[in-house]
Design a protein around this motif. Structure first.
Motif, short mmCIF file in Angstrom:
data_model
loop_
_atom_site.label_atom_id
_atom_site.label_comp_id
_atom_site.label_asym_id
_atom_site.label_seq_id
_atom_site.Cartn_x
_atom_site.Cartn_y
_atom_site.Cartn_z
N GLY A 57 0.86 -1.18 0.00
CA GLY A 57 0.00 0.00 0.00
C GLY A 57 0.89 1.22 0.00
O GLY A 57 1.93 1.24 -0.64
N GLY A 58 0.49 2.26 0.74
CA GLY A 58 1.34 3.43 0.86
C GLY A 58 2.66 3.06 1.49
O GLY A 58 3.71 3.63 1.19
N GLN A 59 2.60 2.07 2.37
CA GLN A 59 3.80 1.51 2.99
C GLN A 59 3.83 0.02 2.72
O GLN A 59 2.80 -0.61 2.47
N VAL A 60 5.03 -0.54 2.75
CA VAL A 60 5.18 -1.99 2.64
C VAL A 60 5.51 -2.50 4.04
O VAL A 60 6.46 -2.01 4.67
N THR A 61 4.71 -3.44 4.53
CA THR A 61 4.97 -3.96 5.87
C THR A 61 5.27 -5.45 5.82
O THR A 61 4.71 -6.18 5.00
N LEU A 62 6.16 -5.87 6.69
CA LEU A 62 6.55 -7.26 6.85
C LEU A 62 6.26 -7.63 8.30
O LEU A 62 6.89 -7.08 9.22
N ASP A 63 5.28 -8.50 8.49
CA ASP A 63 4.82 -8.85 9.84
C ASP A 63 4.54 -7.59 10.67
O ASP A 63 4.92 -7.49 11.85
N GLY A 64 3.91 -6.62 10.03
CA GLY A 64 3.49 -5.41 10.72
C GLY A 64 4.53 -4.31 10.79
O GLY A 64 4.21 -3.18 11.19
N GLU A 65 5.77 -4.59 10.40
CA GLU A 65 6.84 -3.58 10.44
C GLU A 65 6.96 -2.86 9.11
O GLU A 65 6.95 -3.50 8.05
N ASP A 66 7.06 -1.55 9.14
CA ASP A 66 7.25 -0.77 7.92
C ASP A 66 8.66 -1.02 7.38
O ASP A 66 9.65 -0.63 8.00
N VAL A 67 8.73 -1.69 6.23
CA VAL A 67 10.04 -2.01 5.64
C VAL A 67 10.18 -1.35 4.26
O VAL A 67 11.00 -1.79 3.44
N THR A 68 9.41 -0.30 4.03
CA THR A 68 9.41 0.38 2.73
C THR A 68 10.82 0.75 2.29
O THR A 68 11.20 0.56 1.13
N ALA A 69 11.61 1.29 3.22
CA ALA A 69 12.99 1.68 2.89
C ALA A 69 13.94 0.49 2.97
O ALA A 69 14.84 0.34 2.14
N ALA A 70 13.72 -0.38 3.94
CA ALA A 70 14.63 -1.50 4.17
C ALA A 70 14.72 -2.45 2.98
O ALA A 70 15.77 -3.05 2.73
N ILE A 71 13.63 -2.60 2.23
CA ILE A 71 13.65 -3.55 1.11
C ILE A 71 14.32 -2.97 -0.14
O ILE A 71 14.44 -3.67 -1.15
N ARG A 72 14.75 -1.71 -0.08
CA ARG A 72 15.38 -1.09 -1.25
C ARG A 72 16.90 -1.02 -1.15
O ARG A 72 17.55 -0.41 -1.99
N THR A 73 17.49 -1.65 -0.14
CA THR A 73 18.94 -1.61 0.01
C THR A 73 19.58 -2.52 -1.05
O THR A 73 18.95 -3.47 -1.53
N PRO A 74 20.83 -2.24 -1.44
CA PRO A 74 21.52 -3.09 -2.43
C PRO A 74 21.57 -4.55 -2.02
O PRO A 74 21.44 -5.44 -2.87
N GLU A 75 21.74 -4.82 -0.72
CA GLU A 75 21.83 -6.20 -0.25
C GLU A 75 20.52 -6.95 -0.49
O GLU A 75 20.51 -8.08 -0.96
N VAL A 76 19.40 -6.29 -0.19
CA VAL A 76 18.10 -6.92 -0.40
C VAL A 76 17.82 -7.06 -1.89
O VAL A 76 17.29 -8.08 -2.34
N THR A 77 18.19 -6.05 -2.67
CA THR A 77 17.98 -6.10 -4.11
C THR A 77 18.68 -7.31 -4.72
O THR A 77 18.11 -8.04 -5.55
N ALA A 78 19.93 -7.54 -4.32
CA ALA A 78 20.69 -8.67 -4.84
C ALA A 78 20.06 -10.00 -4.44
O ALA A 78 19.92 -10.92 -5.26
N ARG A 79 19.63 -10.10 -3.18
CA ARG A 79 19.04 -11.35 -2.70
C ARG A 79 17.66 -11.59 -3.33
O ARG A 79 17.29 -12.73 -3.61
N ALA A 80 16.91 -10.53 -3.58
CA ALA A 80 15.57 -10.67 -4.14
C ALA A 80 15.60 -11.35 -5.50
O ALA A 80 14.73 -12.16 -5.82
N SER A 81 16.60 -11.02 -6.30
CA SER A 81 16.72 -11.64 -7.62
C SER A 81 16.96 -13.14 -7.50
O SER A 81 16.44 -13.94 -8.28
N GLU A 82 17.73 -13.54 -6.48
CA GLU A 82 17.99 -14.96 -6.26
C GLU A 82 16.74 -15.65 -5.74
O GLU A 82 16.37 -16.74 -6.19
#
Length: 199
Positions: A57-82
């Motif tokens: 939605g306006g925010q992305v939450t993971l188990d209720g935590e706002d992770v909107t910014a956290a999921i855009r880090t280079p480390e997460v980006t690399a792992r997401a493709s895998e």
């Protein structure tokens, strides 16, 4: 109505899809954020990331935590493709995506919306841009060297295009839109006009 927008990293999918949804009064579905959430949970050591609750939605939450910014880090980006290449992950998230878009009007963006998630979408768009343009855009977002991003994109493009399950490829009936040198408004208006013609 469903508008499917697919394409490689840096082509402008998220920004354009969100803008098109706003222009048409549709709901925007960022499927990439779902894979990023699974990747983040995995990086955090969650035993079974697929059991986590993901809300978009306006925010992305993971188990209720706002992770909107956290999921855009280079480390997460690399792992997401895998993570996205794993059949069990794709199977569960595709099923969830299909349930979400079953009712209402959606603009869904990702890498396999028009080919796998919703091959019956009323409008399918495959966004592209030159590799240099895509790298420049992403480098500006992240504040990093464009050359480094270009190398990462090349690796990711190869991985996405050659994976066994849901490889990145335009649907046979998708309209290709090259965003190189175009503004977000120009691309948005083009897709809105296409959608209005379909409706």
């Amino acid at each position: 109505m469903l508008i499917a927008i697919d394409g490689p990293a840096g082509a402008g999918k998220s920004t354009v899809a969100s803008a098109v949804a706003d222009a048409l009064g549709f709901t925007y579905l960022d499927t990439g954020a779902m894979y990023r959430c699974v990747a983040l949970a995995e990086l955090r050591g969650v035993e079974d990331p697929l059991t986590c609750s993901i809300e978009l939605g306006g925010q992305v939450t993971l188990d209720g935590e706002d992770v909107t910014a956290a999921i855009r880090t280079p480390e997460v980006t690399a792992r997401a493709s895998e993570v996205a290449a794993r059949p069990e992950v794709r199977g569960q998230l595709v099923a969830l995506q299909r349930r979400m878009i079953r009712t209402g009007n959606y603009v869904a963006e990702g890498r396999d919306i028009g080919t796998v998630v919703a091959p019956d979408a009323e409008l399918k768009v495959f966004l592209t841009a030159s590799p240099e343009e895509r790298a420049r855009r992403r480098a500006e977002q992240l504040g990093v060297d464009p050359g480094e991003v270009l190398r990462e994109h090349e690796e990711r493009d190869t991985r996405d295009a050659t994976r066994a399950h849901s490889p990145l490829a335009p649907a046979a009936d998708a309209l290709r839109v090259d965003t190189t040198g175009l503004s977000i408004d120009e691309v948005t208006h083009k897709i809105v006009r296409l959608a209005q013609a379909v409706r």
